[in-house]
Design an enzyme around this catalytic site. Structure first.
Site, mmCIF file in Angstrom:
data_model
loop_
_atom_site.group_PDB
_atom_site.id
_atom_site.type_symbol
_atom_site.label_atom_id
_atom_site.label_comp_id
_atom_site.label_asym_id
_atom_site.label_seq_id
_atom_site.Cartn_x
_atom_site.Cartn_y
_atom_site.Cartn_z
ATOM 1 N N ASP A 97 0.873 -1.084 0.086
ATOM 2 C CA ASP A 97 -0.013 -0.046 -0.022
ATOM 3 C C ASP A 97 0.933 1.309 0.008
ATOM 4 O O ASP A 97 2.077 1.069 0.441
ATOM 5 C CB ASP A 97 -0.944 -0.051 1.242
ATOM 6 C CG ASP A 97 -2.003 0.893 1.214
ATOM 7 O OD1 ASP A 97 -2.910 1.108 1.946
ATOM 8 O OD2 ASP A 97 -2.102 1.773 0.138
ATOM 9 N N ASP A 270 -7.877 -7.137 0.541
ATOM 10 C CA ASP A 270 -6.881 -7.218 1.831
ATOM 11 C C ASP A 270 -7.556 -6.865 3.082
ATOM 12 O O ASP A 270 -8.347 -5.611 2.883
ATOM 13 C CB ASP A 270 -5.494 -6.279 1.768
ATOM 14 C CG ASP A 270 -5.857 -5.168 1.953
ATOM 15 O OD1 ASP A 270 -6.303 -4.192 1.170
ATOM 16 O OD2 ASP A 270 -5.480 -4.734 3.091
ATOM 17 N N CYS A 308 -14.084 -27.369 8.747
ATOM 18 C CA CYS A 308 -12.728 -26.865 8.368
ATOM 19 C C CYS A 308 -11.710 -27.859 8.420
ATOM 20 O O CYS A 308 -11.396 -28.789 9.461
ATOM 21 C CB CYS A 308 -12.183 -25.745 9.347
ATOM 22 S SG CYS A 308 -10.681 -24.980 9.045
ATOM 23 N N CYS A 310 -8.283 -27.520 8.466
ATOM 24 C CA CYS A 310 -6.708 -26.886 8.788
ATOM 25 C C CYS A 310 -6.348 -27.562 9.933
ATOM 26 O O CYS A 310 -7.193 -28.433 10.629
ATOM 27 C CB CYS A 310 -7.031 -25.512 9.181
ATOM 28 S SG CYS A 310 -7.340 -25.021 10.708
ATOM 29 N N CYS A 313 -7.808 -27.214 13.421
ATOM 30 C CA CYS A 313 -9.301 -27.891 13.494
ATOM 31 C C CYS A 313 -9.314 -29.209 13.762
ATOM 32 O O CYS A 313 -9.930 -30.187 14.188
ATOM 33 C CB CYS A 313 -10.227 -27.452 12.468
ATOM 34 S SG CYS A 313 -10.651 -25.646 12.703
ATOM 35 N N HIS A 339 -5.770 -20.536 11.905
ATOM 36 C CA HIS A 339 -7.234 -21.127 11.660
ATOM 37 C C HIS A 339 -7.913 -19.799 10.677
ATOM 38 O O HIS A 339 -8.550 -19.833 9.659
ATOM 39 C CB HIS A 339 -7.875 -21.326 12.536
ATOM 40 C CG HIS A 339 -9.452 -21.331 12.432
ATOM 41 N ND1 HIS A 339 -10.004 -22.513 11.700
ATOM 42 C CD2 HIS A 339 -10.470 -20.586 12.315
ATOM 43 C CE1 HIS A 339 -11.391 -22.320 11.323
ATOM 44 N NE2 HIS A 339 -11.678 -21.254 11.808
HETATM 45 O O1 LIG Z 1 -8.484 4.837 0.053
HETATM 46 C C1 LIG Z 1 -7.457 3.863 0.504
HETATM 47 N N1 LIG Z 1 -6.254 4.248 -0.459
HETATM 48 C C2 LIG Z 1 -5.305 3.672 0.107
HETATM 49 N N2 LIG Z 1 -5.192 2.500 0.999
HETATM 50 C C3 LIG Z 1 -6.466 2.350 1.739
HETATM 51 C C4 LIG Z 1 -6.592 1.348 2.607
HETATM 52 C C5 LIG Z 1 -7.426 1.111 3.095
HETATM 53 N N3 LIG Z 1 -7.987 0.200 4.433
HETATM 54 C C6 LIG Z 1 -9.239 0.535 4.591
HETATM 55 N N4 LIG Z 1 -10.228 -0.014 5.655
HETATM 56 C C7 LIG Z 1 -9.561 -0.823 6.646
HETATM 57 C C8 LIG Z 1 -10.736 -1.127 7.523
HETATM 58 N N5 LIG Z 1 -10.127 -1.991 8.637
HETATM 59 C C9 LIG Z 1 -11.262 -3.186 8.592
HETATM 60 C C10 LIG Z 1 -10.993 -3.871 9.825
HETATM 61 C C11 LIG Z 1 -10.550 -3.328 11.150
HETATM 62 C C12 LIG Z 1 -9.539 -2.465 10.843
HETATM 63 C C13 LIG Z 1 -9.788 -1.271 9.767
HETATM 64 N N6 LIG Z 1 -9.889 1.509 3.708
HETATM 65 C C14 LIG Z 1 -8.747 1.803 3.003
HETATM 66 C C15 LIG Z 1 -8.713 2.679 2.080
HETATM 67 C C16 LIG Z 1 -7.615 3.007 1.254
#
Ligand SMILES: O=c1nc[nH]c2cc3[nH]c(NCCN4CCCCC4)nc3cc12
Length: 376
Positions: A97, A270, A308, A310, A313, A339
């Site tokens: 990223d 992801d 599962c 794995c 499990c 898991h």
């Molecule tokens: O607009 C984005 N540009 C670059 N990278 C990103 C990464 C991102 N990650 C997320 N959300 C992560 C949400 N996550 C969900 C589980 C709990 C912790 C936070 N939105 C995003 C938008 C972007």
């Protein structure tokens, strides 16, 4: 400036009943079958998992973060030691990223301008400026197979005018990223913004696609919006995105979000959910999520998930996993993470099978029926 890395992605099969498709994405470190989930390895490690564990749960590609590795240990150090693959002993594909999102979610005292983002490190308070050019140079030095454009992810609460102006700067930054990118064989993906506004999403999508990238990501989602809003953006954007390039939604998501996104025609995902929830005792199963620390499992000698296959499990009882968690043992994080990632990656494998056999719409219906989300 590099052109597109031609011939790396191909759609192998489309399920005629929906947008779901089977794809193949070739990278310098191997070929990826899509749809695929990428375990998050922020600091050059998928927390509590060795590379051998990642292969055992059938991970194909992992994600690492520019922001974190730039701050610690430094991208030049990683480069001098042979690059990220060698540094962490992961020989499969890596996607990084670009750092913009993490600056805003972790950095202190951020100041955004046309140049880039000034911020203070969340580690030691030191001052830094991350620009599109520097983000690309960091990702090139790390040696990821797929890198992301530097963008701005507006807060879910940002108003229409802010989101409109922000996407225009993200487009200008995307042009600068493409201009700065020169590493042969390394793929550069563009990121589409526009908040929850379908007209702004279409504008950002057209501008980013006009620049031309090896793949396209939806950014600006999973930032606290309602699921209906997230799904609405998926539904409106998928048909407008190039058919012959990978489609990635960043930060997604829960298992039901993955099923919905694949149904609409997205290929790559992801999320820290499987790994972070594992460390908190929240485990994913064929019957929904369970909280392993619940007293209900104190004397449960059965497997975490009977459906599962794995190692966890097949080997350990719920009572033992509950004991490890309550005792604060390191093995709890290891077994729970193993898991949860196996569950996520096996869900992707099952979705690929359903697409291949033109039964993804039925798969989606049956999946929703199975998730009781008992949260015990
Ligand atoms: O607009 C984005 N540009 C670059 N990278 C990103 C990464 C991102 N990650 C997320 N959300 C992560 C949400 N996550 C969900 C589980 C709990 C912790 C936070 N939105 C995003 C938008 C972007």
């Amino acid at each position: 400036m590099r052109g597109r890395v031609s011939g790396t992605f191909s759609v192998i099969h489309r399920d005629a009943s929906c947008g779901a498709r089977l794809g193949s994405l070739k990278t310098p470190h191997g070929e990826i079958e899509t749809p695929i989930f990428m375990p998050v390895g922020t600091n050059a490690t998928v927390k509590a998992m060795t590379p051998e564990d990642l292969w055992a749960v059938h991970a194909q590609i992992i994600l690492a973060n520019t922001y974190h590795l730039y701050l610690r240990p430094g991208h030049r150090l990683v480069e001098s030691l042979g690059g990220l693959h060698r540094f962490m002993n992961w020989s499969g594909p890596i996607l990084t990223d670009s750092g913009g999102f993490q600056v805003f979610s972790l950095g202190e005292l951020r100041k955004i301008s046309e140049e880039g983002v000034k911020f203070q490190s969340h580690l030691d308070g030191s001052y830094h400026v991350l620009t599109p050019e520097l983000s690309i140079k960091i990702q090139e030095a790390l040696g990821a197979d797929i890198i992301m454009c530097f963008d701005e992810c507006p807060a879910a609460t940002a108003d229409y005018d802010y989101v409109s102006r922000s996407l225009e700067m993200t487009t200008r930054w995307a042009k600068r990223c493409k201009e700065a990118h020169s590493r042969e064989g390394q793929q550069l993906f563009g990121i589409i913004q526009g908040g929850m506004h379908h007209d702004l999403r279409a504008r950002s999508l057209n501008e980013i696609c006009a620049i031309g990238f090896d793949g396209y990501a939806l950014g600006g989602l999973s930032v606290g919006e309602e699921k209906e809003q997230m799904y609405g953006v998926m539904e409106s954007c998928a048909p407008l995105m190039p058919q012959d390039a990978p489609r990635y939604i960043m930060g997604i998501g829960a298992p039901e979000d993955l099923v919905e996104a694949v149904w609409h025609g997205f290929d790559m995902f992801d999320c820290v959910m499987p790994t972070r929830n594992a460390r908190n005792g929240m485990l994913f199963t064929s019957q929904g999520r369970i909280n392993i620390k619940a007293k209900a499992y104190e004397e449960d000698g059965g497997p975490l998930d009977p459906a599962c296959g794995c190692h966890v499990c097949r080997t350990y009882s719920r009572a033992y996993l509950r004991h490890l968690y309550r005792a604060g043992e390191i093995l709890a994080s290891q077994l729970n993470t193993y898991h949860n990632l196996y569950y996520y990656l096996d869900l992707m494998r099952r979705m690929r099978g359903a697409i291949r056999e033109n039964r993804f719409t039925e798969f989606r219906r049956d999946f929703y029926g199975s998730q009781t989300d008992n949260h015990v």
